[in-house]
Motif scaffolding. Structure first.
Motif, mmCIF file in Angstrom:
data_model
loop_
_atom_site.group_PDB
_atom_site.id
_atom_site.type_symbol
_atom_site.label_atom_id
_atom_site.label_comp_id
_atom_site.label_asym_id
_atom_site.label_seq_id
_atom_site.Cartn_x
_atom_site.Cartn_y
_atom_site.Cartn_z
ATOM 1 N N ARG A 223 0.848 -1.196 0.000
ATOM 2 C CA ARG A 223 0.000 0.000 0.000
ATOM 3 C C ARG A 223 0.878 1.238 0.000
ATOM 4 N NH1 ARG A 223 -5.463 1.101 2.071
ATOM 5 N NH2 ARG A 223 -5.624 3.246 2.817
ATOM 6 N N VAL A 226 2.319 4.713 3.643
ATOM 7 C CA VAL A 226 2.382 4.054 4.953
ATOM 8 C C VAL A 226 3.815 4.162 5.465
ATOM 9 C CG1 VAL A 226 2.234 1.855 6.182
ATOM 10 C CG2 VAL A 226 0.494 2.453 4.480
ATOM 11 N N ARG A 237 -3.639 -6.422 11.790
ATOM 12 C CA ARG A 237 -3.695 -4.980 11.568
ATOM 13 C C ARG A 237 -2.302 -4.370 11.597
ATOM 14 N NH1 ARG A 237 -7.116 -4.018 16.614
ATOM 15 N NH2 ARG A 237 -6.039 -5.961 17.087
ATOM 16 N N TYR A 240 0.296 2.687 11.857
ATOM 17 C CA TYR A 240 1.335 3.414 11.122
ATOM 18 C C TYR A 240 1.068 4.906 11.181
ATOM 19 C CZ TYR A 240 -2.064 3.972 7.296
ATOM 20 O OH TYR A 240 -3.167 4.305 6.544
ATOM 21 N N LYS A 242 0.560 8.248 8.850
ATOM 22 C CA LYS A 242 0.136 8.579 7.491
ATOM 23 C C LYS A 242 0.303 10.071 7.259
ATOM 24 C CE LYS A 242 -3.972 8.191 4.503
ATOM 25 N NZ LYS A 242 -5.364 7.684 4.465
ATOM 26 N N HIS A 252 -2.759 5.992 12.098
ATOM 27 C CA HIS A 252 -3.865 5.233 11.520
ATOM 28 C C HIS A 252 -3.654 3.750 11.800
ATOM 29 C CE1 HIS A 252 -4.618 8.920 9.294
ATOM 30 N NE2 HIS A 252 -5.702 8.392 8.742
ATOM 31 N N LEU A 254 -4.709 0.105 9.720
ATOM 32 C CA LEU A 254 -5.346 -0.554 8.587
ATOM 33 C C LEU A 254 -5.452 -2.049 8.869
ATOM 34 C CD1 LEU A 254 -3.218 -2.255 6.567
ATOM 35 C CD2 LEU A 254 -2.445 0.056 6.078
ATOM 36 N N ARG A 255 -6.481 -2.643 8.316
ATOM 37 C CA ARG A 255 -6.725 -4.075 8.497
ATOM 38 C C ARG A 255 -6.247 -4.823 7.270
ATOM 39 N NH1 ARG A 255 -9.529 -6.969 12.022
ATOM 40 N NH2 ARG A 255 -10.418 -5.077 12.937
ATOM 41 N N VAL A 271 -6.501 -4.680 1.651
ATOM 42 C CA VAL A 271 -6.801 -3.771 2.741
ATOM 43 C C VAL A 271 -8.302 -3.514 2.785
ATOM 44 C CG1 VAL A 271 -6.416 -1.467 3.653
ATOM 45 C CG2 VAL A 271 -4.541 -2.706 2.585
ATOM 46 N N GLU A 273 -9.814 -1.906 5.650
ATOM 47 C CA GLU A 273 -10.193 -0.888 6.632
ATOM 48 C C GLU A 273 -8.996 -0.011 6.928
ATOM 49 O OE1 GLU A 273 -11.568 -0.972 11.274
ATOM 50 O OE2 GLU A 273 -12.313 -2.544 9.950
ATOM 51 N N ASP A 274 -9.244 1.291 7.058
ATOM 52 C CA ASP A 274 -8.186 2.243 7.394
ATOM 53 C C ASP A 274 -8.792 3.267 8.341
ATOM 54 O OD1 ASP A 274 -5.948 3.772 7.516
ATOM 55 O OD2 ASP A 274 -5.931 4.373 5.423
#
Length: 332
Positions: A223, A226, A237, A240, A242, A252, A254-255, A271, A273-274
């Protein structure tokens, strides 16, 4: 990155690897006499190990002191292994550092490795068997994208294997071998399989979350945008920082799709979820999971590095813990 810098980087990596092999210190018996020893309870669950005024310290969630340890600028712990990254005294202190590793509560370091640069990040794998560090070259900063130089290394305590710099791994972006020469890597975090890891790669003014494989020596882009990833204890998860439109960093989570890739069982992570966390201040740190629901991190308050915790689901609000930086939980 110029061709001269590339050649210089290879030479420095080679010198460090050779030097590191010769520089690894003896095991606990010899190291136990070191005056800068370990007075921590790394097996005490629920406590936080961190750095305050260049000294490793430990406290309970309520802020009660437990003990202190060696001189470090960055530290991390897991399974009674402690990594300590500190500058070395002398005229080249801005460019010369040490990675010291303590295991099993030993008073002195079991392993000491020389590194070239200023301490920036440190982590230990969940098993306590792998350690990693990131160092800056002199005068560099994350604050200016594309205008800094970092070196991230990984060392295996089981067999003494030094994986060298992540620049020696093969990076892939969008399924293709990435061949730009200005790459930098930092902020390694390990999965539970002692093979899979995540890190940040920067190049051409962009950043990526990279999934690494220690066996294949590859890095695969997951991604964009990040930085300083931290894998949760459940492996599902990534916390990180951002970069926002105004140039600040915000924490944030992310999943990762199904968590399979985080656990190293293959497949590309999708990904799903964020989530922006309740901490709205600028945070230039690699967050640490205290448990599956809570993150710890450091940010300055009136110029003093200060530890905070915040829920990992975007709810609640930040809670001030103590003065300090580089927090990780003691996991026994």
């Amino acid at each position: 990155m110029t061709r001269a810098r590339t050649v210089l980087g290879f030479l420095l990596t080679g010198v460090l690897l050779v030097t590191a092999t010769a520089y690894v210190l003896g095991r606990r018996g010899e190291a136990a006499a070191a005056p800068d020893g370990l007075r921590l309870r790394l097996d005490r669950h629920g406590t936080v190990v961190y750095v305050d005024r260049d000294r490793v310290r430990q406290l309970t969630p309520r802020g009660a002191g437990v003990g202190d340890g060696p001189t470090c600028q960055r530290a991390a712990t897991a399974r009674s292994t402690l990594i300590c990254v500190r500058t070395r005294p002398g005229p080249l202190s801005a460019q010369s550092a040490q990675v010291r590793v303590y295991t099993g509560g030993a008073r002195g370091p079991e392993v000491t490795l020389p590194v070239w640069g200023a301490p920036s990040r440190a982590r230990v794998s969940p098993s306590g068997q792998l350690v990693t560090w990131t160092v800056f070259r002199t005068g560099d900063s994350y604050a200016v994208p594309g205008r800094f130089s970092t070196t991230a290394g990984i060392y295996d305590l089981r067999d003494g294997h030094h994986y060298g710099s992540l620049e020696d791994f093969e990076p892939f972006v969008d399924g293709e071998r990435y061949r730009e020469q200005d790459v930098n890597f930092w902020g390694v975090t390990f999965a539970a399989d002692d093979r899979t890891f995540y890190a940040t790669m920067a190049s051409q003014g962009r950043t990526w979350l990279m999934r690494g494989d220690l066996v294949r020596r590859t890095l695969t882009a997951v991604r964009r945008n990040v930085e300083c990833p931290s894998l949760s204890p459940d492996g599902r998860r990534i916390a990180y920082k951002k970069r926002t439109k105004d140039g600040r960093w915000r924490l944030h989570v992310l999943r990762l799709g199904g968590g399979a890739a985080a656990r190293g069982s293959g497949g590309g992570p999708g990904v799903r979820e964020d989530v922006a966390l309740a901490e709205t201040a600028h945070v230039d740190d690699q967050p640490a999971w205290l448990d599956d629901a809570t993150l710890a991190y450091a940010r300055p308050v009136d110029g003093t590095p200060t530890l905070f915790t915040v829920p990992a689901d975007g709810s609640g609000r930040p809670r001030r813990l103590a003065a300090g930086s580089s927090p990780t939980p003691a996991t026994g």
